[in-house]
Design a protein around this motif. Structure first.
Motif, short mmCIF file in Angstrom:
data_model
loop_
_atom_site.label_atom_id
_atom_site.label_comp_id
_atom_site.label_asym_id
_atom_site.label_seq_id
_atom_site.Cartn_x
_atom_site.Cartn_y
_atom_site.Cartn_z
N HIS A 14 57.53 2.67 71.55
CA HIS A 14 58.49 3.80 71.60
C HIS A 14 58.19 4.77 70.46
O HIS A 14 58.66 4.62 69.34
CB HIS A 14 59.92 3.25 71.50
CG HIS A 14 60.98 4.27 71.79
ND1 HIS A 14 61.98 4.07 72.70
CD2 HIS A 14 61.18 5.51 71.30
CE1 HIS A 14 62.75 5.14 72.75
NE2 HIS A 14 62.29 6.03 71.90
N HIS A 199 66.08 5.85 77.71
CA HIS A 199 66.89 5.84 76.49
C HIS A 199 68.34 5.57 76.91
O HIS A 199 68.91 6.35 77.69
CB HIS A 199 66.86 7.21 75.82
CG HIS A 199 65.64 7.50 75.03
ND1 HIS A 199 64.43 7.78 75.61
CD2 HIS A 199 65.44 7.58 73.68
CE1 HIS A 199 63.53 8.01 74.65
NE2 HIS A 199 64.11 7.91 73.48
N HIS A 223 66.10 1.80 72.77
CA HIS A 223 67.19 1.40 71.87
C HIS A 223 68.05 0.30 72.50
O HIS A 223 67.89 -0.85 72.19
CB HIS A 223 68.06 2.59 71.44
CG HIS A 223 67.26 3.72 70.89
ND1 HIS A 223 66.60 3.63 69.69
CD2 HIS A 223 66.97 4.96 71.39
CE1 HIS A 223 65.95 4.76 69.48
NE2 HIS A 223 66.15 5.57 70.47
ZN LIG Z 1 63.30 7.84 71.49
#
Ligand SMILES: [Zn+2]
Length: 340
Positions: A14, A199, A223
């Motif tokens: 990422h 995301h 995340h």
């Molecule tokens: Zn990002």
């Protein structure tokens, strides 16, 4: 410890190209293009490009840090340079496999979207030959853009599927734009054989993570740190082995967690959630992968064995074939043993 962490072979899944430009390069490219900068001195310029040490804000404010980089990344020369230099940067800390992402439609003031993708792919190819870092590309759809634009990005990604583009992502303002609007693009991506990462669970809660899985068929979550708000969602993540692309410093900078000490990554790790560690934006968050692992060791008591496990999680979640993963796993394990 830091030197050992730097030497460990690593993967990064990422990483945003436009959040990871060297300040010196921004200065030089701006001068070449006649673009006025908010500061002339490199140190001052850096503070415009990155968050400061006690920053804790929102994702929306964090995203403003991308305006200047995007402005100067509108020519082949600029795009090629920043992509090549980023590989050079990750190679210096022994990242051996990289998935680099960017939103192609933000770079089309002068170039066609095809030229943008081809320029990045060519730069990565050159960097791979020079530094031995295997690189793949993820194209980002932007949440605030019309969903029809996302479908365009999905089609563009499919056009370059055999040339190094491996996945589609959804990035941008999560709090104000829910994922399901972009369902069509992600269906197209899946149908054509592209991987999907989204995301989610960053600026919005666990419902956003769930929608990313249910509507966008996400195989990984960018995340995803708020996934733990709902036990059922966490179970689905474990069962389907949906890896979380955790970016610890960035999560503090966007205000998702108040401090690294309160980051849930350790709990997730201990519960068997497939977590990986990434930088997100090397310039905006002023970090490296080595720094991220060091912080996990210092602030959350991750042992060296845990860190090696996290690295291997990254290999297992990489958007490459099982055979390629196996090869990397063997290589990494042998090098871990040699560094003991
Ligand atoms: Zn990002």
């Amino acid at each position: 410890m830091k030197e050992l962490l730097r030497k460990l072979p690593k993967v990064e899944l990422h990483l945003h190209l436009d959040g990871s430009l060297r300040a010196k390069t921004v200065k030089e490219l701006a001068a070449e293009q006649g673009i006025e900068l908010p500061a002339e001195m490199i140190e001052d310029l850096k503070s415009h490009l990155q968050v400061n040490s006690n920053w804790s804000s929102s994702l929306e404010e964090y995203l403003q840090k991308f305006e200047l980089p995007v402005k100067i990344m509108q020519s082949k020369k600029a795009i090629s340079r920043v992509a090549y230099e980023l590989v050079e940067d990750v190679a210096s800390e022994n990242v051996r496999y990289l998935e680099l992402r960017f939103a192609p439609l933000l770079l089309t003031a002068e170039l066609s979207k095809e030229e943008v993708v081809e320029t990045v792919l060519a730069a990565l190819q050159r960097a791979e030959e020079d530094y031995g870092v295997q690189s793949r590309v993820i194209l980002c759809c932007m949440r605030n853009q019309d969903p029809a634009q996302s479908t365009k990005v999905a089609q563009l990604a499919l056009d370059y599927l055999t040339e190094g583009v491996v996945a589609l992502d959804l990035a941008g303002d999560e709090a104000n734009f829910p994922p399901e609007e972009h369902e069509q693009a992600f269906c197209l991506a899946k149908g054509g054989g592209l991987h999907r990462t989204v995301h989610a669970g960053e600026a919005a809660g666990v419902e956003s993570v769930r929608k990313a899985i249910d509507f966008l068929q996400a195989q990984r979550i960018g995340h995803g740190i708020r996934a733990g708000e709902d036990e059922e969602t966490l179970e689905i993540i474990k069962e389907k082995e949906i890896a979380l692309e955790v970016c610890p410093s960035s999560n503090v900078h966007t205000g998702v967690v108040d401090s690294l000490g309160e980051h849930p990554i350790k709990e997730y790790y201990q519960e068997g959630v497939p977590v990986t560690v990434n930088t997100d934006n090397r310039t905006v968050s002023n970090t490296t992968l080595t720094e991220e692992y060091l912080k996990l060791q210092q602030r959350l008591d991750f042992s060296l064995a845990d860190i090696k496990e996290l690295i291997l999680n990254g290999v297992k979640a990489a958007f490459i074939s099982k055979e390629e993963q196996e090869e990397l796993l063997e290589e990494f394990k042998a090098e871990f043993a040699a560094l003991d």
